[in-house]
Design a protein around this motif. Sequence first.
Motif, PDB file in Angstrom:
ATOM      1  N   LEU A  88       0.830  -1.199   0.000  1.00 36.55           N
ATOM      2  CA  LEU A  88       0.000   0.000   0.000  1.00 36.55           C
ATOM      3  C   LEU A  88       0.867   1.252   0.000  1.00 36.55           C
ATOM      4  O   LEU A  88       1.854   1.324   0.732  1.00 36.55           O
ATOM      5  CB  LEU A  88      -0.891   0.012   1.237  1.00 36.55           C
ATOM      6  N   PRO A  89       0.512   2.236  -0.804  1.00 37.38           N
ATOM      7  CA  PRO A  89       1.279   3.483  -0.816  1.00 37.38           C
ATOM      8  C   PRO A  89       1.258   4.141   0.556  1.00 37.38           C
ATOM      9  O   PRO A  89       0.231   4.120   1.247  1.00 37.38           O
ATOM     10  CB  PRO A  89       0.535   4.336  -1.853  1.00 37.38           C
ATOM     11  N   GLU A  90       2.365   4.723   0.943  1.00 36.20           N
ATOM     12  CA  GLU A  90       2.449   5.407   2.227  1.00 36.20           C
ATOM     13  C   GLU A  90       1.418   6.523   2.325  1.00 36.20           C
ATOM     14  O   GLU A  90       0.856   6.787   3.388  1.00 36.20           O
ATOM     15  CB  GLU A  90       3.862   5.977   2.421  1.00 36.20           C
ATOM     16  N   SER A  91       1.139   7.172   1.177  1.00 34.29           N
ATOM     17  CA  SER A  91       0.151   8.254   1.180  1.00 34.29           C
ATOM     18  C   SER A  91      -1.235   7.741   1.537  1.00 34.29           C
ATOM     19  O   SER A  91      -2.029   8.438   2.175  1.00 34.29           O
ATOM     20  CB  SER A  91       0.116   8.941  -0.189  1.00 34.29           C
ATOM     21  N   ALA A  92      -1.550   6.490   1.160  1.00 38.02           N
ATOM     22  CA  ALA A  92      -2.843   5.907   1.504  1.00 38.02           C
ATOM     23  C   ALA A  92      -2.950   5.677   3.002  1.00 38.02           C
ATOM     24  O   ALA A  92      -4.006   5.881   3.615  1.00 38.02           O
ATOM     25  CB  ALA A  92      -3.057   4.596   0.752  1.00 38.02           C
ATOM     26  N   LEU A  93      -1.855   5.257   3.609  1.00 40.33           N
ATOM     27  CA  LEU A  93      -1.859   5.021   5.055  1.00 40.33           C
ATOM     28  C   LEU A  93      -1.957   6.346   5.822  1.00 40.33           C
ATOM     29  O   LEU A  93      -2.671   6.437   6.816  1.00 40.33           O
ATOM     30  CB  LEU A  93      -0.596   4.267   5.459  1.00 40.33           C
ATOM     31  N   ARG A  94      -1.239   7.361   5.345  1.00 34.89           N
ATOM     32  CA  ARG A  94      -1.337   8.681   5.992  1.00 34.89           C
ATOM     33  C   ARG A  94      -2.752   9.222   5.894  1.00 34.89           C
ATOM     34  O   ARG A  94      -3.313   9.742   6.864  1.00 34.89           O
ATOM     35  CB  ARG A  94      -0.369   9.670   5.337  1.00 34.89           C
ATOM     36  N   TYR A  95      -3.331   9.078   4.726  1.00 28.25           N
ATOM     37  CA  TYR A  95      -4.695   9.568   4.505  1.00 28.25           C
ATOM     38  C   TYR A  95      -5.685   8.845   5.414  1.00 28.25           C
ATOM     39  O   TYR A  95      -6.550   9.467   6.040  1.00 28.25           O
ATOM     40  CB  TYR A  95      -5.073   9.359   3.040  1.00 28.25           C
ATOM     41  N   SER A  96      -5.559   7.538   5.508  1.00 29.38           N
ATOM     42  CA  SER A  96      -6.454   6.760   6.347  1.00 29.38           C
ATOM     43  C   SER A  96      -6.389   7.225   7.797  1.00 29.38           C
ATOM     44  O   SER A  96      -7.422   7.411   8.452  1.00 29.38           O
ATOM     45  CB  SER A  96      -6.088   5.275   6.255  1.00 29.38           C
ATOM     46  N   GLY A  97      -5.183   7.446   8.297  1.00 30.18           N
ATOM     47  CA  GLY A  97      -5.032   7.908   9.672  1.00 30.18           C
ATOM     48  C   GLY A  97      -5.589   9.303   9.878  1.00 30.18           C
ATOM     49  O   GLY A  97      -6.228   9.583  10.903  1.00 30.18           O
ATOM     50  N   ALA A  98      -5.365  10.184   8.904  1.00 34.28           N
ATOM     51  CA  ALA A  98      -5.857  11.558   9.021  1.00 34.28           C
ATOM     52  C   ALA A  98      -7.387  11.595   9.004  1.00 34.28           C
ATOM     53  O   ALA A  98      -8.005  12.330   9.781  1.00 34.28           O
ATOM     54  CB  ALA A  98      -5.295  12.407   7.883  1.00 34.28           C
ATOM     55  N   GLN A  99      -7.994  10.791   8.130  1.00 33.39           N
ATOM     56  CA  GLN A  99      -9.454  10.771   8.058  1.00 33.39           C
ATOM     57  C   GLN A  99     -10.045  10.183   9.336  1.00 33.39           C
ATOM     58  O   GLN A  99     -11.068  10.668   9.837  1.00 33.39           O
ATOM     59  CB  GLN A  99      -9.912   9.952   6.849  1.00 33.39           C
ATOM     60  N   ARG A 100      -9.421   9.138   9.864  1.00 34.04           N
ATOM     61  CA  ARG A 100      -9.911   8.557  11.116  1.00 34.04           C
ATOM     62  C   ARG A 100      -9.876   9.595  12.236  1.00 34.04           C
ATOM     63  O   ARG A 100     -10.822   9.708  13.026  1.00 34.04           O
ATOM     64  CB  ARG A 100      -9.077   7.337  11.499  1.00 34.04           C
ATOM     65  N   ALA A 101      -8.781  10.340  12.312  1.00 29.67           N
ATOM     66  CA  ALA A 101      -8.652  11.367  13.355  1.00 29.67           C
ATOM     67  C   ALA A 101      -9.693  12.463  13.179  1.00 29.67           C
ATOM     68  O   ALA A 101     -10.311  12.918  14.154  1.00 29.67           O
ATOM     69  CB  ALA A 101      -7.236  11.962  13.324  1.00 29.67           C
ATOM     70  N   GLU A 102      -9.897  12.888  11.941  1.00 28.15           N
ATOM     71  CA  GLU A 102     -10.878  13.943  11.656  1.00 28.15           C
ATOM     72  C   GLU A 102     -12.286  13.503  12.034  1.00 28.15           C
ATOM     73  O   GLU A 102     -13.042  14.231  12.686  1.00 28.15           O
ATOM     74  CB  GLU A 102     -10.826  14.298  10.163  1.00 28.15           C
ATOM     75  N   ILE A 103     -12.644  12.306  11.619  1.00 29.42           N
ATOM     76  CA  ILE A 103     -13.984  11.794  11.902  1.00 29.42           C
ATOM     77  C   ILE A 103     -14.158  11.551  13.403  1.00 29.42           C
ATOM     78  O   ILE A 103     -15.201  11.875  13.979  1.00 29.42           O
ATOM     79  CB  ILE A 103     -14.231  10.503  11.101  1.00 29.42           C
ATOM     80  N   GLY A 104     -13.129  10.999  14.032  1.00 35.66           N
ATOM     81  CA  GLY A 104     -13.204  10.746  15.469  1.00 35.66           C
ATOM     82  C   GLY A 104     -13.406  12.020  16.270  1.00 35.66           C
ATOM     83  O   GLY A 104     -14.199  12.054  17.225  1.00 35.66           O
ATOM     84  N   ALA A 105     -12.704  13.091  15.891  1.00 31.43           N
ATOM     85  CA  ALA A 105     -12.836  14.367  16.601  1.00 31.43           C
ATOM     86  C   ALA A 105     -14.242  14.933  16.442  1.00 31.43           C
ATOM     87  O   ALA A 105     -14.831  15.458  17.400  1.00 31.43           O
ATOM     88  CB  ALA A 105     -11.800  15.362  16.072  1.00 31.43           C
ATOM     89  N   ALA A 106     -14.789  14.813  15.238  1.00 29.29           N
ATOM     90  CA  ALA A 106     -16.138  15.329  14.994  1.00 29.29           C
ATOM     91  C   ALA A 106     -17.181  14.533  15.771  1.00 29.29           C
ATOM     92  O   ALA A 106     -18.094  15.107  16.377  1.00 29.29           O
ATOM     93  CB  ALA A 106     -16.449  15.298  13.498  1.00 29.29           C
ATOM     94  N   VAL A 107     -17.052  13.222  15.756  1.00 29.65           N
ATOM     95  CA  VAL A 107     -18.011  12.376  16.476  1.00 29.65           C
ATOM     96  C   VAL A 107     -17.946  12.659  17.982  1.00 29.65           C
ATOM     97  O   VAL A 107     -18.974  12.711  18.660  1.00 29.65           O
ATOM     98  CB  VAL A 107     -17.748  10.885  16.181  1.00 29.65           C
ATOM     99  N   TYR A 108     -16.732  12.873  18.505  1.00 32.68           N
ATOM    100  CA  TYR A 108     -16.585  13.203  19.928  1.00 32.68           C
ATOM    101  C   TYR A 108     -17.268  14.530  20.246  1.00 32.68           C
ATOM    102  O   TYR A 108     -17.959  14.665  21.262  1.00 32.68           O
ATOM    103  CB  TYR A 108     -15.107  13.262  20.293  1.00 32.68           C
ATOM    104  N   ALA A 109     -17.081  15.518  19.364  1.00 31.84           N
ATOM    105  CA  ALA A 109     -17.703  16.832  19.585  1.00 31.84           C
ATOM    106  C   ALA A 109     -19.217  16.736  19.541  1.00 31.84           C
ATOM    107  O   ALA A 109     -19.920  17.353  20.357  1.00 31.84           O
ATOM    108  CB  ALA A 109     -17.202  17.822  18.530  1.00 31.84           C
ATOM    109  N   VAL A 110     -19.738  15.961  18.617  1.00 29.89           N
ATOM    110  CA  VAL A 110     -21.190  15.772  18.512  1.00 29.89           C
ATOM    111  C   VAL A 110     -21.719  15.094  19.769  1.00 29.89           C
ATOM    112  O   VAL A 110     -22.772  15.465  20.303  1.00 29.89           O
ATOM    113  CB  VAL A 110     -21.521  14.937  17.252  1.00 29.89           C
ATOM    114  N   SER A 111     -20.991  14.104  20.245  1.00 35.02           N
ATOM    115  CA  SER A 111     -21.406  13.384  21.446  1.00 35.02           C
ATOM    116  C   SER A 111     -21.439  14.313  22.660  1.00 35.02           C
ATOM    117  O   SER A 111     -22.363  14.246  23.488  1.00 35.02           O
ATOM    118  CB  SER A 111     -20.455  12.213  21.704  1.00 35.02           C
ATOM    119  N   ARG A 112     -20.464  15.182  22.768  1.00 34.16           N
ATOM    120  CA  ARG A 112     -20.430  16.145  23.881  1.00 34.16           C
ATOM    121  C   ARG A 112     -21.616  17.102  23.808  1.00 34.16           C
ATOM    122  O   ARG A 112     -22.240  17.411  24.827  1.00 34.16           O
ATOM    123  CB  ARG A 112     -19.130  16.942  23.862  1.00 34.16           C
TER     124      ARG A 112
END
Length: 333
Positions: A6-30
């Motif tokens: 897998l391209p390194e850029s795909a792994l970086r993107y996956s991690g960045a999207q997970r972090a972005e979505i996780g932060a939003a879901v946490y904010a919504v939950s709060r």
Amino acid sequence: MVLQTLPESALRYSGAQRAEIGAAVYAVSRLWRGMGRDFDGSYARLEPALLAVLFTAQERVADGALAYVPDVLGDAAPEPVYESAGSRFVGVAGDGLPVASMAYGAVIQAKQAVSAGLDVAEALARGGRHLTLASGTLLSDTGRSAEKVSGGAHKVRKWTRMLNPPSCGRCVILAGKTSWQSEAFNRHPGCDCRNVPVSEDTGDDARTDPKAYLDSLSTAEQDRLLGSKANGQAFRDGADMNQLINAYRRAGAVRPAQINGRNIKFTREGTTRRGHAYWQMSQAQYIREQSVFKDGSKYKRLKAPRLMPETIYSTAKDPADAKRLLKLYGWIV
């Protein structure tokens, strides 16, 4: 065929999207924790902030996805045939309905819970779970939609499905699946798998190789993902992960029963003439003698129940007998 990691850029993107979505879901939950007994009144007060979180996250996720495709293609990326922007993906959910309607669904869930007899705290907890799951799915769908738009702009023809661990069994058996640009992404609520634009099969990375992913897990994690300790042991004894996971693909597919005073667990999955278990089980004389019946459909199905690994291990004489039975009932392919 040459395999590629897998391209390194795909792994970086996956991690960045997970972090972005996780932060939003946490904010919504709060924000949801500010709900009171007056469901509509309290929701009206928090809705502007909640939608602002979701809209901002949608645009950021979409921007990341639009940049991801040319990044992962690298020097092979052609000039885009059209341009897009993350703002174009804001405000609409994956089913085409407004995000505001999706978010208000949490209030509806809470009201229905009260009608069903739950107290206010329990009802709000149920609504909150609905909201966080729906928000995560919304943002994952937004990212995938933007990926496909960017893929079209850069003339991507095929995609390979990549896990975003930890992953569920339904996602694991789809890891590495190649689909055309025009095909829909097969997902379930909460699915956060990603697509990698590739011209070759991507098969030597655990994120696109189901067995490699399962092999990388601990025994306890394998048991959890496959549904039980017996299923995990069956996998380690050579059972096919697809057979084990697909046994649960329909609600109520795995059932308890009592035969000759003995408690068993069985499934009907795979026992039609098109199923692998049908042909395996048909080799046994005592099962052949039971013939088949029409199960209210056009498909013939074995009368004999397909024993689950849990029952097989409890009845087998020894490990060799267990493996024989696992093969007989179609778990070992």
